[in-house]
Motif scaffolding. Structure first.
Motif, PDB file in Angstrom:
ATOM      1  N   ASN A  56     -33.845 -11.147   9.666  1.00  0.00           N
ATOM      2  CA  ASN A  56     -34.381 -10.158  10.605  1.00  0.00           C
ATOM      3  C   ASN A  56     -35.564  -9.376  10.047  1.00  0.00           C
ATOM      4  OD1 ASN A  56     -32.339 -10.722  12.572  1.00  0.00           O
ATOM      5  ND2 ASN A  56     -30.896  -9.536  11.301  1.00  0.00           N
ATOM      6  N   ALA A  57     -36.044  -9.767   8.872  1.00  0.00           N
ATOM      7  CA  ALA A  57     -37.154  -9.038   8.256  1.00  0.00           C
ATOM      8  C   ALA A  57     -38.058 -10.014   7.519  1.00  0.00           C
ATOM      9  CB  ALA A  57     -36.618  -7.979   7.288  1.00  0.00           C
ATOM     10  N   PRO A  58     -39.331  -9.677   7.350  1.00  0.00           N
ATOM     11  CA  PRO A  58     -40.235 -10.549   6.590  1.00  0.00           C
ATOM     12  C   PRO A  58     -39.738 -10.736   5.155  1.00  0.00           C
ATOM     13  CG  PRO A  58     -41.471  -8.876   7.783  1.00  0.00           C
ATOM     14  CD  PRO A  58     -40.022  -8.491   7.877  1.00  0.00           C
ATOM     15  N   THR A  59     -40.112 -11.862   4.556  1.00  0.00           N
ATOM     16  CA  THR A  59     -39.694 -12.204   3.192  1.00  0.00           C
ATOM     17  C   THR A  59     -40.840 -11.924   2.231  1.00  0.00           C
ATOM     18  OG1 THR A  59     -38.207 -13.927   3.997  1.00  0.00           O
ATOM     19  CG2 THR A  59     -38.919 -14.073   1.694  1.00  0.00           C
ATOM     20  N   HIS A  60     -40.548 -11.157   1.173  1.00  0.00           N
ATOM     21  CA  HIS A  60     -41.572 -10.771   0.185  1.00  0.00           C
ATOM     22  C   HIS A  60     -41.028 -11.086  -1.206  1.00  0.00           C
ATOM     23  CE1 HIS A  60     -44.303  -7.360  -1.610  1.00  0.00           C
ATOM     24  NE2 HIS A  60     -44.589  -8.559  -2.078  1.00  0.00           N
ATOM     25  N   LEU A  61     -41.702 -11.992  -1.941  1.00  0.00           N
ATOM     26  CA  LEU A  61     -41.254 -12.404  -3.271  1.00  0.00           C
ATOM     27  C   LEU A  61     -42.419 -12.451  -4.245  1.00  0.00           C
ATOM     28  CD1 LEU A  61     -38.907 -15.350  -2.206  1.00  0.00           C
ATOM     29  CD2 LEU A  61     -38.186 -13.075  -2.958  1.00  0.00           C
ATOM     30  N   GLN A 174     -47.455 -15.801  15.777  1.00  0.00           N
ATOM     31  CA  GLN A 174     -46.596 -16.837  15.202  1.00  0.00           C
ATOM     32  C   GLN A 174     -46.363 -16.542  13.715  1.00  0.00           C
ATOM     33  OE1 GLN A 174     -48.736 -20.434  16.055  1.00  0.00           O
ATOM     34  NE2 GLN A 174     -50.676 -19.337  15.938  1.00  0.00           N
ATOM     35  N   PRO A 175     -45.283 -17.078  13.160  1.00  0.00           N
ATOM     36  CA  PRO A 175     -44.976 -16.772  11.740  1.00  0.00           C
ATOM     37  C   PRO A 175     -46.053 -17.301  10.818  1.00  0.00           C
ATOM     38  CG  PRO A 175     -43.531 -18.497  12.573  1.00  0.00           C
ATOM     39  CD  PRO A 175     -44.273 -17.947  13.763  1.00  0.00           C
ATOM     40  N   LEU A 176     -46.263 -16.576   9.733  1.00  0.00           N
ATOM     41  CA  LEU A 176     -47.381 -16.832   8.826  1.00  0.00           C
ATOM     42  C   LEU A 176     -46.895 -16.783   7.390  1.00  0.00           C
ATOM     43  CD1 LEU A 176     -50.572 -17.055   8.669  1.00  0.00           C
ATOM     44  CD2 LEU A 176     -50.569 -14.555   8.490  1.00  0.00           C
ATOM     45  N   VAL A 177     -47.455 -17.669   6.547  1.00  0.00           N
ATOM     46  CA  VAL A 177     -47.223 -17.635   5.110  1.00  0.00           C
ATOM     47  C   VAL A 177     -48.432 -17.000   4.448  1.00  0.00           C
ATOM     48  CG1 VAL A 177     -46.812 -18.981   3.017  1.00  0.00           C
ATOM     49  CG2 VAL A 177     -45.779 -19.698   5.190  1.00  0.00           C
ATOM     50  N   LEU A 178     -48.239 -15.915   3.719  1.00  0.00           N
ATOM     51  CA  LEU A 178     -49.311 -15.262   2.975  1.00  0.00           C
ATOM     52  C   LEU A 178     -49.152 -15.601   1.498  1.00  0.00           C
ATOM     53  CD1 LEU A 178     -48.283 -13.138   5.390  1.00  0.00           C
ATOM     54  CD2 LEU A 178     -50.179 -11.802   4.466  1.00  0.00           C
ATOM     55  N   LEU A 179     -50.161 -16.234   0.908  1.00  0.00           N
ATOM     56  CA  LEU A 179     -50.179 -16.551  -0.520  1.00  0.00           C
ATOM     57  C   LEU A 179     -51.183 -15.634  -1.197  1.00  0.00           C
ATOM     58  CD1 LEU A 179     -50.163 -20.478  -0.459  1.00  0.00           C
ATOM     59  CD2 LEU A 179     -48.214 -18.920  -0.645  1.00  0.00           C
ATOM     60  N   PHE A 215     -48.661  -8.554   6.941  1.00  0.00           N
ATOM     61  CA  PHE A 215     -47.325  -8.999   6.535  1.00  0.00           C
ATOM     62  C   PHE A 215     -46.273  -8.564   7.553  1.00  0.00           C
ATOM     63  CE2 PHE A 215     -43.517  -7.897   3.788  1.00  0.00           C
ATOM     64  CZ  PHE A 215     -43.005  -9.185   3.786  1.00  0.00           C
ATOM     65  N   GLY A 216     -46.421  -7.351   8.063  1.00  0.00           N
ATOM     66  CA  GLY A 216     -45.429  -6.825   8.995  1.00  0.00           C
ATOM     67  C   GLY A 216     -45.672  -7.180  10.446  1.00  0.00           C
ATOM     68  N   ALA A 217     -46.688  -7.991  10.710  1.00  0.00           N
ATOM     69  CA  ALA A 217     -47.032  -8.302  12.099  1.00  0.00           C
ATOM     70  C   ALA A 217     -46.010  -9.206  12.770  1.00  0.00           C
ATOM     71  CB  ALA A 217     -48.425  -8.941  12.159  1.00  0.00           C
ATOM     72  N   HIS A 218     -45.220  -9.941  11.989  1.00  0.00           N
ATOM     73  CA  HIS A 218     -44.223 -10.855  12.563  1.00  0.00           C
ATOM     74  C   HIS A 218     -42.974 -10.803  11.686  1.00  0.00           C
ATOM     75  CE1 HIS A 218     -42.334 -14.484  14.148  1.00  0.00           C
ATOM     76  NE2 HIS A 218     -43.248 -14.511  15.122  1.00  0.00           N
ATOM     77  N   ALA A 219     -41.810 -10.796  12.310  1.00  0.00           N
ATOM     78  CA  ALA A 219     -40.556 -10.640  11.566  1.00  0.00           C
ATOM     79  C   ALA A 219     -40.244 -11.815  10.657  1.00  0.00           C
ATOM     80  CB  ALA A 219     -39.403 -10.415  12.545  1.00  0.00           C
ATOM     81  N   ASP A 220     -40.868 -12.973  10.930  1.00  0.00           N
ATOM     82  CA  ASP A 220     -40.586 -14.159  10.124  1.00  0.00           C
ATOM     83  C   ASP A 220     -41.676 -14.451   9.086  1.00  0.00           C
ATOM     84  OD1 ASP A 220     -38.191 -14.708  11.393  1.00  0.00           O
ATOM     85  OD2 ASP A 220     -39.149 -15.851  13.005  1.00  0.00           O
ATOM     86  N   ASN A 221     -42.586 -13.518   8.896  1.00  0.00           N
ATOM     87  CA  ASN A 221     -43.655 -13.747   7.915  1.00  0.00           C
ATOM     88  C   ASN A 221     -43.092 -13.834   6.500  1.00  0.00           C
ATOM     89  OD1 ASN A 221     -45.652 -13.884   9.787  1.00  0.00           O
ATOM     90  ND2 ASN A 221     -46.553 -11.874   9.364  1.00  0.00           N
ATOM     91  N   VAL A 222     -43.835 -14.549   5.658  1.00  0.00           N
ATOM     92  CA  VAL A 222     -43.447 -14.723   4.260  1.00  0.00           C
ATOM     93  C   VAL A 222     -44.643 -14.363   3.375  1.00  0.00           C
ATOM     94  CG1 VAL A 222     -42.661 -16.340   2.498  1.00  0.00           C
ATOM     95  CG2 VAL A 222     -41.835 -16.567   4.856  1.00  0.00           C
ATOM     96  N   LEU A 223     -44.460 -13.387   2.502  1.00  0.00           N
ATOM     97  CA  LEU A 223     -45.497 -13.005   1.529  1.00  0.00           C
ATOM     98  C   LEU A 223     -45.036 -13.420   0.145  1.00  0.00           C
ATOM     99  CD1 LEU A 223     -48.036 -11.577   0.473  1.00  0.00           C
ATOM    100  CD2 LEU A 223     -46.779  -9.403   0.586  1.00  0.00           C
ATOM    101  N   LEU A 224     -45.797 -14.325  -0.477  1.00  0.00           N
ATOM    102  CA  LEU A 224     -45.488 -14.803  -1.820  1.00  0.00           C
ATOM    103  C   LEU A 224     -46.622 -14.394  -2.742  1.00  0.00           C
ATOM    104  CD1 LEU A 224     -44.219 -18.417  -0.950  1.00  0.00           C
ATOM    105  CD2 LEU A 224     -42.882 -16.299  -1.144  1.00  0.00           C
ATOM    106  N   ASP A 243     -36.188  -6.158  -6.393  1.00  0.00           N
ATOM    107  CA  ASP A 243     -35.524  -7.111  -5.495  1.00  0.00           C
ATOM    108  C   ASP A 243     -36.485  -8.184  -4.991  1.00  0.00           C
ATOM    109  OD1 ASP A 243     -37.096  -5.474  -3.953  1.00  0.00           O
ATOM    110  OD2 ASP A 243     -35.622  -5.220  -2.336  1.00  0.00           O
ATOM    111  N   LYS A 244     -37.669  -8.301  -5.633  1.00  0.00           N
ATOM    112  CA  LYS A 244     -38.666  -9.278  -5.199  1.00  0.00           C
ATOM    113  C   LYS A 244     -39.054 -10.265  -6.295  1.00  0.00           C
ATOM    114  CE  LYS A 244     -40.734  -5.927  -1.995  1.00  0.00           C
ATOM    115  NZ  LYS A 244     -39.822  -4.824  -2.372  1.00  0.00           N
ATOM    116  N   LEU A 245     -38.795  -9.921  -7.553  1.00  0.00           N
ATOM    117  CA  LEU A 245     -39.174 -10.790  -8.675  1.00  0.00           C
ATOM    118  C   LEU A 245     -38.202 -11.967  -8.729  1.00  0.00           C
ATOM    119  CD1 LEU A 245     -40.834 -11.434 -11.219  1.00  0.00           C
ATOM    120  CD2 LEU A 245     -39.298  -9.928 -12.498  1.00  0.00           C
ATOM    121  N   LEU A 246     -38.601 -13.084  -8.135  1.00  0.00           N
ATOM    122  CA  LEU A 246     -37.720 -14.247  -8.060  1.00  0.00           C
ATOM    123  C   LEU A 246     -37.774 -15.098  -9.320  1.00  0.00           C
ATOM    124  CD1 LEU A 246     -35.795 -15.996  -6.363  1.00  0.00           C
ATOM    125  CD2 LEU A 246     -37.815 -17.155  -5.445  1.00  0.00           C
ATOM    126  N   PHE A 247     -38.964 -15.168  -9.938  1.00  0.00           N
ATOM    127  CA  PHE A 247     -39.110 -16.053 -11.113  1.00  0.00           C
ATOM    128  C   PHE A 247     -40.063 -15.400 -12.104  1.00  0.00           C
ATOM    129  CE2 PHE A 247     -40.837 -20.008 -13.200  1.00  0.00           C
ATOM    130  CZ  PHE A 247     -39.661 -20.332 -13.858  1.00  0.00           C
TER     131      PHE A 247
END
Length: 821
Positions: A56-61, A174-179, A215-224, A243-247
């Motif tokens: 239900n929220a954008p993903t930020h890693l 539409q959902p977007l991937v931000l690199l 990043f917040g424009a769509h609930a399914d966005n992903v910021l990596l 809670d964002k440092l994955l690796f």
């Protein structure tokens, strides 16, 4: 606990690596297979998506990865994985135009040597492609649309929309991937609120807010986010990314895993052109050395200036002096104290029958203006960006790059082996490296990416091969030299910055060693006995005469005379020498036979031999003359030479005498100790967890549980001995009921009967029937063996001995003979 730490505790790295599907890797370039840590990063993302993502929220890693570790290839893999999850639009943004152009080339140009995708990509049997767009179009199956922009450009486009241009409304459809590459630039206001002016804060805040709005424009966005230099120790950043440092794969681990060159600093008290010429000679040496081993690699140099004006002035001086280069310029490099790698280079040219005038012609042509690349100003940087990012390509002619700071970020280069610092300034404050020194260390880290070359072995082409063979000729092909003016203060500051970055080992590392669970469950741990020499007071003891500190037989010094003197060691009398024909013919002479003048001059060069100091060691000594001529002092010392002394010049005799006296000094100043009998203590008591301090340790990952400590640490030169033990472990385990190796055995000591200290590198603990063995093994040292001692205690026989093995072959033979011994 950070997200990275949570994932590390939940599963081993192999679990995540196995989560990467074959279909994904098949769509990546076969020329750049994923490394284990990249597979782990991809697997972590897939595990996060399935088990922890909030739908239900954008993903930020954040992926915090070392410079040169392949963040862009990981981005390509993540793009493919997200395509399989339904994402078709990717917004790539970065702070620098240079990085933007490099990434565009890597993503879009199949003809590029650094293209990241397979020549033919498919998804579920249908073709797949990556296409650049200027605004996101309607969703198209079979393609990934990528929009490349800088942070500033993105902000400008959204703030001042034009017809057919990108708008925030378009991004919300539409959902977007931000690199985000070099993502630490996004944290400028987070980290440096007080250090920025009001205008700077407003500008940077507007950039960050723009990214957050997208990043917040769509609930399914992903910021990596991807960066190598996030300051995760900063309290605000640590909280932001908890809670964002994955690796997290820092440069220190990258280097320890063998994916980088080693870094050495070469200080020279010489003007800039002479330092540059040293780099040129080493570069040509590498080129020819690679050719000799069947490798087509072109080494590149970087000439680093402080300002654009200085860089242009040096470029003019360089081209002029290279055009008029003579053999005298090269001969000048050989005057005075010559750095070891430079000496090796000139010796190599001699073996290849390349005279100096021939070398002059070679480097003139190799470093002619057509083969020099200038990256100083913004315009030069933009036009030369593709060239500077393709220096490894066979068609790329450039051998040297002249720059100031345009290459500090985003420079992908593998075949950079020399960086020549053309200025001699410092900016340290309060003992800490300044901003310029830190930037120089980061540049070194960027240039230290390993340059792959395959050999006929099972070692991967993209990792260091000669850590355990520092004398191998191709070791220089795994080493980056940083050429600097002689400035000890600056070098200390640079070392501090490199240690902080992870490019050089710290001077000391503190470790806690604990017995492994497997060893604690063994009978050896529960019931075993450790035999050791108890420590006691060891006061320095005065000597009666010089011969009193020598072994029972007269000693000689084996030294090779010539341009480079090599002091071998004190050895026994010639009665122990090999038979004629098995070694070089040599002449043995008394040190004092060369005349009092030579000996006195050598004594005067060493403060240890001042008479008042000598008397503290030899209270009965009455004069320096007695020390020289008396039969129980220097007259007892013999020198072994490869040629009669009458063939040596007076200067060579003096060097021999001085080296002999330095070896004597070491023997004289060695403290005497009272050798007490071996004493038993319970093994579990002796091997309780201990805190040790080690210099430049390396972690060894054995394929079995035959080591005492749960973490096995060693050094580069001893690693081959541990690897040999690993190979023999299975055989030894069938012949002995228990087989364990204790390493490092720091602080463990035995004493030979004549008082020599034995500090082992490894201790073997073996058990067969009612006999237990404790074998102290010393590697690559000319130390005395500790003769076997046998003790009987409570129905068990304990055998304790010390051995010295100078080669891996001797160690292998010893291990092979153990089952029968």
């Amino acid at each position: 606990m950070t997200l990275h730490q949570h994932f590390s505790a939940a599963h081993p790295a192999a679990f995540y690596r196995q989560r990467v599907p074959l279909g994904l890797t098949q769509n990546l370039s076969a020329a750049r297979p994923l490394r284990p840590y990249q597979q782990e990063a991809l697997g972590r993302f897939r595990e996060y998506w399935e088990t922890r993502r909030d739908a239900n929220a954008p993903t930020h890693l954040l992926f915090h990865m070392a410079t040169g570790s392949g963040k862009t290839l990981l981005m390509a893999g993540l793009m493919l994985d997200l395509y399989a999850k339904g994402y078709r639009h990717v917004l790539f943004f970065v702070n620098s135009t240079n990085i933007l152009e490099k990434t565009r080339e890597n993503f879009l140009n199949p003809a590029s040597s650094k293209y990241l995708f397979a020549a033919r990509m498919t998804w579920q049997g249908a073709p797949l492609r990556v296409r650049e767009v200027t605004t996101f179009e309607r969703r198209e199956e079979g393609e990934i649309q990528v929009l490349f922009t800088t942070i500033q450009g993105l902000h400008s486009r959204l703030q001042t929309p034009r017809e057919n241009s990108l708008t925030l409304e378009d991004l919300a459809d539409q959902p977007l991937v931000l690199l985000s590459d070099e993502a630490h630039h996004l944290n400028a206001t987070t980290k440096r609120k007080k250090a920025l002016s009001a205008n700077e804060r407003a500008e940077l805040h507007s950039w960050e807010s723009t990214v957050q709005r997208v990043f917040g424009a769509h609930a399914d966005n992903v910021l990596l986010e991807f960066t190598a230099t996030a300051d995760l120790h900063h309290p605000d950043l640590a909280q932001k990314y908890q809670d964002k440092l994955l690796f997290d794969y820092p440069l220190r681990q990258f280097r320890q895993d063998g994916y980088s060159k080693e870094v050495k600093v070469l200080q020279t008290d010489a003007p800039p052109f002479e330092r540059a010429l040293q780099g040129i000679v080493l570069s040509q040496y590498r080129l020819k050395l690679f050719e000799q081993h069947g490798q087509s690699l072109k080494p590149v140099l970087l000439f680093k200036s402080r300002t654009i004006r200085e860089s242009r002035a040096f470029f003019e001086e360089f081209t002029e002096r290279m055009y008029h280069l003579t053999t005298a310029d090269l001969e000048n490099l050989l005057r005075g104290s010559v750095p070891a790698p430079l000496s090796e280079a000139f010796r190599f040219f001699e073996t290849q029958h390349l005279p100096l005038h021939g070398l002059v012609e070679e480097v003139r042509n190799a470093f002619s203006p057509a083969n020099l690349l200038v990256i100083n100003s913004q315009s030069e940087s933009e036009t030369g960006q593709l060239a500077v990012n393709s220096l490894e390509d066979p068609a790329n002619p450039y051998r040297a790059v002249f720059a100031v700071d345009k290459l500090n970020e985003g420079w992908d280069v593998l075949n950079l082996f020399d960086i020549v610092r053309l200025y001699d300034t410092r900016d340290a404050r309060a003992g800490k490296p300044g901003r310029t020194t830190v930037a120089e260390a980061q540049l070194i880290g960027r240039g230290a990416r390993y340059c792959p070359f395959p050999l006929q072995s099972d070692h991967p082409a993209d990792r260091r091969k000669f850590d355990a063979q520092p004398d191998h000729p191709l070791r220089i092909g795994e080493t980056l030299y940083y050429h600097s003016a002689y400035n000890p203060h600056y070098i200390r500051e640079l070392h501090t910055a490199l240690v902080a970055l992870g490019m050089q080992p710290p001077d000391a590392q503190h470790l806690t060693l604990r017995p492994s669970a497997a060893f604690q469950a063994s009978a050896a741990y529960r019931h075993g006995i450790w035999w050791h020499h108890p420590s006691g007071k060891t006061p320095r003891t005065a000597h009666t005469t010089l011969t009193a500190v020598l072994p029972t037989r007269p000693l000689r010094v084996a030294i090779r005379a010539g341009r480079h003197l090599v002091g071998e060691a004190f050895v026994q009398d010639t009665s122990t020498a090999e038979a004629p024909g098995k070694q070089e013919m040599e002449t043995v002479e008394r040190l004092t036979a060369w005349g009092e003048a030579i000996v006195r001059k050598a004594l005067c060069q060493l403060p240890f031999y001042q008479f008042d100091r000598l008397q503290t060691w030899f209270p009965r000594l009455t004069s320096i003359t007695e020390f020289i001529h008396a039969a129980d002092y220097l007259s007892a010392v013999q020198v072994a030479l490869p040629a009669p002394s009458h063939e040596l010049s007076p200067a060579e005799r003096l060097r021999v005498a001085r080296t002999a006296l330095e070896r004597l000094q070491a023997l004289i100043s060695t403290e005497k100790r009272d050798i007490l009998p071996l004493k038993p203590v319970p093994l579990r008591q002796h091997l309780a967890a201990r805190r040790v301090t080690l210099e430049a340790p390396q972690r060894h990952a054995p394929p079995h549980s035959g080591y005492v400590f749960e973490e096995v640490w060693t050094t580069a030169d001893r690693l081959p001995f541990l690897t040999a033990f690993d190979r023999h472990y299975a055989t030894l385990s069938t012949c002995f009921e228990e087989v364990y190796a204790l390493t490092p055995a720091w602080g463990e000591r035995l004493f030979s009967p004549d008082g020599q200290v034995i500090t082992p590198d490894l201790v073997l603990l073996l058990a067969r029937q009612s006999t237990r063995y404790q074998v102290h093994c010393s590697f690559r040292t000319k130390t005395h063996n500790f003769p076997r001692e046998t003790h009987v205690r409570e129905g068990h026989t304990y055998v304790v001995e010390g051995i010295a093995l100078e080669t891996v072959a001797a160690w292998e033979a010893f291990l092979g003979a153990l089952p029968e011994g």
